[in-house]
Design a protein around this motif. Structure first.
Motif, short mmCIF file in Angstrom:
data_model
loop_
_atom_site.label_atom_id
_atom_site.label_comp_id
_atom_site.label_asym_id
_atom_site.label_seq_id
_atom_site.Cartn_x
_atom_site.Cartn_y
_atom_site.Cartn_z
N GLU A 87 0.83 -1.20 0.00
CA GLU A 87 0.00 0.00 0.00
C GLU A 87 0.87 1.25 0.00
O GLU A 87 1.98 1.28 0.55
CB GLU A 87 -0.91 0.02 1.23
CG GLU A 87 -1.95 -1.08 1.27
CD GLU A 87 -2.78 -1.00 2.54
OE1 GLU A 87 -3.76 -1.75 2.63
OE2 GLU A 87 -2.40 -0.22 3.44
N ASN A 143 -3.26 3.46 6.90
CA ASN A 143 -2.87 2.17 6.33
C ASN A 143 -3.31 1.03 7.24
O ASN A 143 -3.48 1.20 8.45
CB ASN A 143 -1.35 2.11 6.13
CG ASN A 143 -0.89 3.02 5.01
OD1 ASN A 143 -0.30 4.07 5.25
ND2 ASN A 143 -1.14 2.63 3.78
N LYS A 144 -3.49 -0.13 6.62
CA LYS A 144 -3.92 -1.28 7.41
C LYS A 144 -2.88 -1.68 8.44
O LYS A 144 -3.22 -2.21 9.51
CB LYS A 144 -4.24 -2.45 6.48
CG LYS A 144 -5.43 -2.20 5.57
CD LYS A 144 -5.71 -3.40 4.68
CE LYS A 144 -6.91 -3.15 3.78
NZ LYS A 144 -7.19 -4.31 2.89
N ASP A 145 -1.60 -1.44 8.13
CA ASP A 145 -0.55 -1.79 9.08
C ASP A 145 -0.62 -0.94 10.34
O ASP A 145 -0.11 -1.35 11.40
CB ASP A 145 0.81 -1.63 8.43
CG ASP A 145 1.03 -2.62 7.29
OD1 ASP A 145 0.31 -3.65 7.27
OD2 ASP A 145 1.88 -2.38 6.42
N GLY A 147 -3.33 -0.24 11.92
CA GLY A 147 -4.29 -0.89 12.81
C GLY A 147 -5.10 0.09 13.64
O GLY A 147 -5.25 -0.11 14.85
N GLN A 149 -8.60 2.26 14.66
CA GLN A 149 -10.06 2.15 14.68
C GLN A 149 -10.61 3.26 15.57
O GLN A 149 -9.93 3.79 16.45
CB GLN A 149 -10.51 0.79 15.19
CG GLN A 149 -10.13 0.49 16.63
CD GLN A 149 -10.56 -0.89 17.07
OE1 GLN A 149 -10.83 -1.76 16.26
NE2 GLN A 149 -10.62 -1.10 18.39
N ILE A 168 -9.13 3.00 6.88
CA ILE A 168 -8.74 2.33 5.64
C ILE A 168 -7.89 3.30 4.80
O ILE A 168 -7.97 4.52 5.00
CB ILE A 168 -9.99 1.87 4.84
CG1 ILE A 168 -10.89 3.06 4.52
CG2 ILE A 168 -10.75 0.80 5.61
CD1 ILE A 168 -12.08 2.71 3.65
N SER A 189 -5.41 -7.23 13.82
CA SER A 189 -6.63 -7.93 13.39
C SER A 189 -6.35 -9.41 13.27
O SER A 189 -5.33 -9.83 12.72
CB SER A 189 -7.11 -7.38 12.05
OG SER A 189 -6.12 -7.57 11.05
#
Length: 211
Positions: A87, A143-145, A147, A149, A168, A189
Motif C-alpha cells: 500500500e 494504512n492497514k498496518d 491498525g 479504529q 482504511i 486484526s
C-alpha cells in the motif's frame, strides 16, 4: 536348253519363298504411360519412371519443404506467486463533518480534525475526542498496518457507544450521529476461527439417502 530351263525354274522358286527382302522389320517404339492422354488433349505424355526414382523424388520434396512450427500458449501456474503490491503510505487522519454523507463524500464543514503521527503502534492507548456540536459524517484514513479504529459515541466524553469505524487507506464516507469519538491504533486484526458445528443428526429410525 535344259540348263536354261533349270535356271528359270530356280528363279521362280526363289521369288515364291519369303526372304529377308520381303519381311517387315518391327522397331521397338518408346513406351509411354498407359494413363497418359494423347497430344490432342493438350497434356504431355510422361514416360514410365522406375519406382526407386519416384521414392527419391518424394524424399527430396519433403526435404525441401519448410518445417511448420506452431506457437502454443501454455497456461503457467507459478508455485510461488508474487506478493501483492504494498500500500502507498497515507497519513493517519480523521475528519468529522457537520453535514450528512453524500453519494461519494461527506457534506458540510469540518467540525473536528484528528491527525496522528506514524507508525500507528505508538497510539495503542485509546484517546477520547469530543465533537463541538454534532457530526453526521466522517472520513477515517490510515494504512492497514497502522491498525487504527474509532469507536463512535452518541454522547460527549465517549459515552453511549453506537458504532465502530475502521481506518482504511482511502477516503470513504462513514455516516452516523457522532458527539464523541475514541481513537486507538496498533490493533492487530485476527481472523476468527472456523465454526466447529456438529453434523446433521438424523432422527431415530431414519435412514440416510444414498446416491
Amino acid at each position: 536348253m535344259k540348263s536354261s530351263n533349270l535356271i528359270i525354274t530356280a528363279a521362280a522358286l526363289w521369288l515364291q519363298l519369303p526372304g529377308v527382302w520381303g519381311q517387315r522389320i518391327r522397331l521397338n517404339e518408346p513406351t509411354t504411360d498407359p494413363t497418359s492422354i494423347n497430344q490432342n488433349s493438350e497434356i504431355a505424355e510422361t514416360p514410365f519412371l522406375p519406382d526407386e526414382a519416384l521414392i527419391e523424388q518424394g524424399d527430396e520434396q519433403e526435404k525441401e519443404a519448410p518445417e511448420a512450427t506452431e506457437n502454443l500458449a501454455i497456461n503457467r501456474t507459478d508455485t510461488n506467486p508474487t506478493a501483492p503490491p504494498a500500500e502507498q503510505p497515507v497519513p493517519i487522519s480523521a475528519l468529522l463533518f457537520a453535514g450528512a454523507p453524500g453519494p461519494k463524500a461527506c457534506r458540510g464543514t469540518v467540525v473536528l480534525s484528528i491527525n496522528l503521527a506514524k507508525p500507528g503502534m505508538q497510539h495503542a492507548t485509546p484517546r477520547c475526542y469530543n465533537v463541538p456540536g454534532v457530526a453526521q459524517c466522517g472520513n477515517f484514513v490510515a494504512n492497514k498496518d497502522d491498525g487504527c479504529q474509532a469507536r463512535i459515541f452518541a454522547e460527549p466524553d465517549c459515552r453511549t457507544f453506537s458504532n465502530l469505524a475502521v481506518f482504511i487507506p482511502e477516503t470513504r464516507a462513514f455516516g452516523g450521529y457522532v458527539r464523541s469519538v475514541e481513537v486507538r491504533c496498533g490493533v492487530v486484526s485476527t481472523a476468527p476461527p472456523p465454526l466447529n458445528l456438529p453434523g446433521l443428526q438424523l432422527p431415530p429410525g431414519a435412514m440416510q439417502a444414498v446416491g
